[in-house]
Design an enzyme around this catalytic site. Structure first.
Site, PDB file in Angstrom:
ATOM      1  N   GLU A   1       8.374   3.416   3.901  1.00 26.78           N
ATOM      2  CA  GLU A   1       9.473   4.242   3.153  1.00 26.78           C
ATOM      3  C   GLU A   1      10.798   4.663   3.617  1.00 26.78           C
ATOM      4  O   GLU A   1      10.967   6.065   3.624  1.00 26.78           O
ATOM      5  CB  GLU A   1       9.671   4.383   2.592  1.00 26.78           C
ATOM      6  CG  GLU A   1       8.860   3.255   1.310  1.00 26.78           C
ATOM      7  CD  GLU A   1       8.845   3.807  -0.357  1.00 26.78           C
ATOM      8  OE1 GLU A   1       8.911   5.272  -1.146  1.00 26.78           O
ATOM      9  OE2 GLU A   1       8.593   3.052  -1.066  1.00 26.78           O
TER      10      GLU A   1
ATOM     11  N   GLU B   1       7.452   7.330 -13.554  1.00 26.77           N
ATOM     12  CA  GLU B   1       8.470   7.003 -12.995  1.00 26.77           C
ATOM     13  C   GLU B   1       8.812   6.097 -13.327  1.00 26.77           C
ATOM     14  O   GLU B   1       9.630   5.551 -13.653  1.00 26.77           O
ATOM     15  CB  GLU B   1       8.457   7.060 -11.227  1.00 26.77           C
ATOM     16  CG  GLU B   1       9.099   5.828 -10.663  1.00 26.77           C
ATOM     17  CD  GLU B   1       8.424   6.172  -9.159  1.00 26.77           C
ATOM     18  OE1 GLU B   1       7.338   6.873  -8.508  1.00 26.77           O
ATOM     19  OE2 GLU B   1       9.936   5.467  -7.697  1.00 26.77           O
TER      20      GLU B   1
ATOM     21  N   ASP C   1       2.584  -0.781  -5.852  1.00 24.36           N
ATOM     22  CA  ASP C   1       3.590   0.756  -6.573  1.00 24.36           C
ATOM     23  C   ASP C   1       2.857   1.476  -7.691  1.00 24.36           C
ATOM     24  O   ASP C   1       1.431   0.720  -8.422  1.00 24.36           O
ATOM     25  CB  ASP C   1       4.343   0.843  -6.532  1.00 24.36           C
ATOM     26  CG  ASP C   1       5.486   1.988  -5.706  1.00 24.36           C
ATOM     27  OD1 ASP C   1       4.519   3.269  -6.009  1.00 24.36           O
ATOM     28  OD2 ASP C   1       6.601   1.964  -5.729  1.00 24.36           O
TER      29      ASP C   1
HETATM   30  C1  BDP Z   1       7.393   5.450  -4.807  1.00 24.58           C
HETATM   31  C2  BDP Z   1       8.130   5.898  -4.940  1.00 24.58           C
HETATM   32  C3  BDP Z   1       9.286   7.405  -4.083  1.00 24.58           C
HETATM   33  C4  BDP Z   1       7.984   7.423  -3.387  1.00 24.58           C
HETATM   34  C5  BDP Z   1       6.773   6.310  -3.317  1.00 24.58           C
HETATM   35  C6  BDP Z   1       5.860   7.073  -2.490  1.00 24.58           C
HETATM   36  O1  BDP Z   1       9.636   5.721  -5.512  1.00 24.58           O
HETATM   37  O2  BDP Z   1       9.826   8.089  -4.552  1.00 24.58           O
HETATM   38  O3  BDP Z   1       7.972   8.292  -2.308  1.00 24.58           O
HETATM   39  O4  BDP Z   1       6.439   5.833  -4.255  1.00 24.58           O
HETATM   40  O5  BDP Z   1       4.881   7.175  -3.104  1.00 24.58           O
HETATM   41  O6  BDP Z   1       6.858   4.511  -6.324  1.00 24.58           O
HETATM   42  O7  BDP Z   1       5.580   7.582  -0.762  1.00 24.58           O
END
Ligand code: BDP
Length: 717
Positions: free
Chosen positions: A296, A397, A369
């Site tokens: 990400e 979340e 996730d």
């Molecule tokens: C995702 C979240 C994000 C996190 C990411 C992570 O939306 O905010 O930074 O996981 O685990 O689900 O790094």
């Protein structure tokens, strides 16, 4: 006399009802045990015999004193005498545990000394004694007998760590409990809250805290912040909680002003070593680092054409001489055409055996996730030469943020108990991992977790990381008795609600193996139609692959073949339509809407039935809660009532919006007895929030949700 006692009991119970609690005490309320339960404890705790020579031992004996005084309603003297002179009814804390207990385990034994009945809590270490005391108090809090004890308990995993996704500006990524607990502006000044936090962690065996967000700000390694981190570390130390930091892979450039962060570059290696040495000078028991790399948008070893193992090892080498650990996250995926569910395995599996012994590859429970439900990640069991840790998310979340009740132990146990069939069947995930990390749900809200019931997920995480074989039922029952009441009229319905709550969310949000159907970015509320983000796998449409012909992501051999990443017996089970568990159906199959399922129902009808089952369960939970007013604290009762009202609205919103969208594709009528969505699809598609808690901070208001609900009296919250 009897009448007087009755009158007294009535007045007492009215007083208890009238006093509003604020949730700060969590499951450590130590309320007086009720009359019929005092009996078994009458001859206990005449005194506490303990050595108080270290901060941990002082915390231990004062915890015992506090707990017993609160629950038994009489002062308990503390004496520093050898066990041999213990008096009848004494509780003796002794630093002689026995090898089998290991460095953190404890034993609790009912014993006799010179004819006197005593209770001995023993351990090999100070921290083991503290855990033993919390274990002993838990017995009384949950109404167990304590007169014939012979308990040995030790944690299954050495590292049981909470990951706080807290930013240095005190916002919390995916946080629903107010600003970060860590007040960076006033640190290194110690707030009592930091000590209370560590005490709560210790009470459930959590022994590490990662202070900052995985999307790390490099500033955390600056001298100014390290001084503040060191202050937190000393506040936590008596409770056995070591601090860890999330670090950016590019820190050598950003903090060290080097030209590169290439892990093979000797100057980079030297930089990590000297940085780590400096941290250990300030914090001798520093735990280590968490790294999110090449995920990400975060920098990582791929930027230098190096592997994830190269990246992890350079940092691990710097930590090794000090006994530190690197939690290296396996949450990687990029914008390739490859199925996102396959990417972490494809990257990490070939690196098995290439990670240093002090690296823990931290794997999220599922391959996508933290969804309400996913199958377990295929990495579990398939990296036998690597230490692998399980990462779960306490903060909700993808499970409604702060709304209602969602107890996550059933979800985590489902993963822990999943059979990896690696190297052979009968090898559950829990026996393949060596650590557990949980993304914290804690903030500076007075009750710590935003909603009262979210405390249960903090509790459950600690208990499962200590013993992954505890059942959700046992954990829910313990927590309820400790937090709410021991009255079976309260315990039974509360536990029942907790245990059904996760399945209801799956039903009303993402039934039958659907995943990631959330609104963009903040992940609050449904948007199965959403398809506009440039990163393909951030779009719900990517995951549902729905069209007029059917729905579901084909991960069989005909599709992405993600199923093949599992060990052969599991790959066969998931890869055969007849045997795939229905809970994972649309995770692995794209099927026509009219597909007949094993029970004879069509896929379409089954979907609708699941949505309605979820809504009905949440409504039933709400109804059941109304009957609990006489048994629980007034303020808690009111708060939870509101939370559940919001959850009912949210469940309807999910159900109606999802069905409206699927129906626009399938063109099928709803099965008899199931009502049409309250509004046309366009109505749900136009619901938009600029700010949602956990994403851009402000807290959502129940009234806002009413735009999404069915209107009417429910909206008069
Ligand atoms: C995702 C979240 C994000 C996190 C990411 C992570 O939306 O905010 O930074 O996981 O685990 O689900 O790094």
């Amino acid at each position: 006399m009897r009448a007087f006692a009755l009158f007294f009991a009535l007045v007492f119970s009215l007083c208890v009802q009238a006093h509003a609690e604020d949730g700060y005490d969590l499951w450590l309320r130590y309320k007086p045990v009720t009359a019929n339960r005092v009996g078994p404890y009458r001859n206990h705790a005449a005194e506490i015999d303990a050595d108080c020579s270290t901060p941990t031992l002082r915390a231990t004996s004062s915890e015992l004193q506090r707990g017993l005084t609160g629950m038994l309603g009489r002062p308990i003297p503390l004496r520093s005498v050898p066990a041999t002179s213990a008096r009848s009814g004494a509780i003796v804390l002794a630093r002689t545990g026995g090898n089998a207990l290991g460095p953190e385990g404890y034993a609790i034994r009912s014993d006799r000394i010179h004819g006197n009945r005593i209770t001995v809590i023993s351990a090999n270490s100070d921290i083991g004694l503290l855990y033993g005391v919390f274990g002993y108090l838990r017995l009384i809090q949950t109404g167990q007998k304590v007169d014939a004890l012979n308990i040995h308990d030790a944690p299954k995993y050495t590292l049981r760590v909470l990951d706080h996704w807290d930013n240095l500006d005190r916002t919390v990524e995916r946080g629903y409990a107010g600003p970060s607990l860590w007040n960076w502006a006033t640190l290194p000044k110690i707030d009592q809250r930091y000590i209370d936090y560590a005490r709560a962690d210790a009470s459930i065996g959590i022994n590490g805290a990662v202070l900052n967000n995985v999307n790390a700000d490099p500033k955390i390694l600056s001298p100014e912040y390290l001084t503040k981190v060191a202050a937190l570390a000393s506040a936590f130390r008596p409770y056995g909680v070591r601090v860890y930091l999330s670090v950016r892979f590019s820190s050598p450039v950003e903090v060290g002003h080097l030209k590169t962060a290439d892990p093979m570059d000797p100057t980079v290696q030297a930089w990590w070593r000297s940085e780590v040495d400096q941290i250990y000078r300030l914090i001798p028991d520093f735990g280590g680092f968490v790294v999110k790399a090449n995920s990400e948008g975060e920098p990582g070893p791929w930027d230098y054409h190096r592997t994830q193992a190269d990246g992890a090892d350079v940092i691990a080498d710097a930590l090794a001489p000090h006994g530190g650990t690197v939690f290296w996250r396996a949450f990687v995926y990029s914008a390739t055409k490859e199925d996102r569910a396959k990417q972490a395995y494809d990257e990490f599996k070939p690196l098995d055996g290439h990670f240093r012994r002090n690296v823990i590859v931290q794997v999220k429970n599922g391959p996508i996730d933290f969804q309400p439900r996913e199958p377990f990640s295929p990495l579990f069991g398939q990296m036998p030469k690597t230490h692998v840790g399980l990462e779960v998310q306490l903060t909700r979340e993808y499970l409604g943020g702060d709304d209602g009740i969602v107890f996550l132990a059933p979800m985590w146990s489902e993963v822990l108990d999943s059979d990896t069939c690696s190297p052979r069947c009968g090898t559950p995930v829990k026996s393949t991992v060596t650590a557990m990390a949980g993304v914290a749900n804690i903030g500076s809200d007075r009750n710590w977790t935003g909603s009262q019931f979210n405390q249960a997920n903090w509790y459950a995480f600690g208990r499962l990381a200590w013993n992954p074989s505890l059942s959700p039922q046992q954990i829910a029952t313990e927590w309820t008795r400790m937090t709410w009441s021991s009255n079976p009229k309260a315990v039974q319905p509360i536990v029942a609600t907790m245990l059904n709550s996760r399945e209801s969310v799956v039903d009303y949000m993402t039934p039958l193996g659907l995943v990631h159907q959330f609104q963009n970015d903040h992940h609050y509320g449904p948007a199965p139609w959403s398809c506009n983000l440039s990163f393909p796998s951030w779009n719900p449409c990517y995951y549902n692959d729905a069209n007029s012909g059917g729905i579901g992501f084909d991960r069989t051999k005909r599709g992405s073949d993600a199923v093949d990443q599992y060990a052969p017996p599991i790959a066969r089970e998931f890869g055969t339509l007849r045997t795939v568990p229905s809970k994972y159906l649309l995770f692995f199959y794209h099927l026509p809407w009219t597909q007949r399922l094993p029970g004879g129902q069509s896929l379409w009808d089954s979907l609708i039935v699941h949505y309605d089952r979820g809504v009905a369960q949440v409504e039933a939970n709400r109804h059941q809660w109304s009957a609990l007013a006489p048994y629980v604290d007034r303020q808690h009762f009111a708060d939870v009532s509101k939370d559940l009202d919001r959850q009912v609205l949210e469940a309807w919103w999910w159900r109606d919006a999802s069905i409206a969208y699927w129906q626009s594709l399938s063109k099928l009528p709803l099965p008899p007895g199931h009502s049409s969505p309250a509004h046309p699809l366009s109505y749900y598609q136009s619901i938009h929030f600029d700010t949602v808690p956990g994403f851009k901070v402000p807290r959502i208001d129940a009234r806002t949700l009413c735009v999404a609900g069915r209107g009417g009296p429910k909206c008069a919250l």
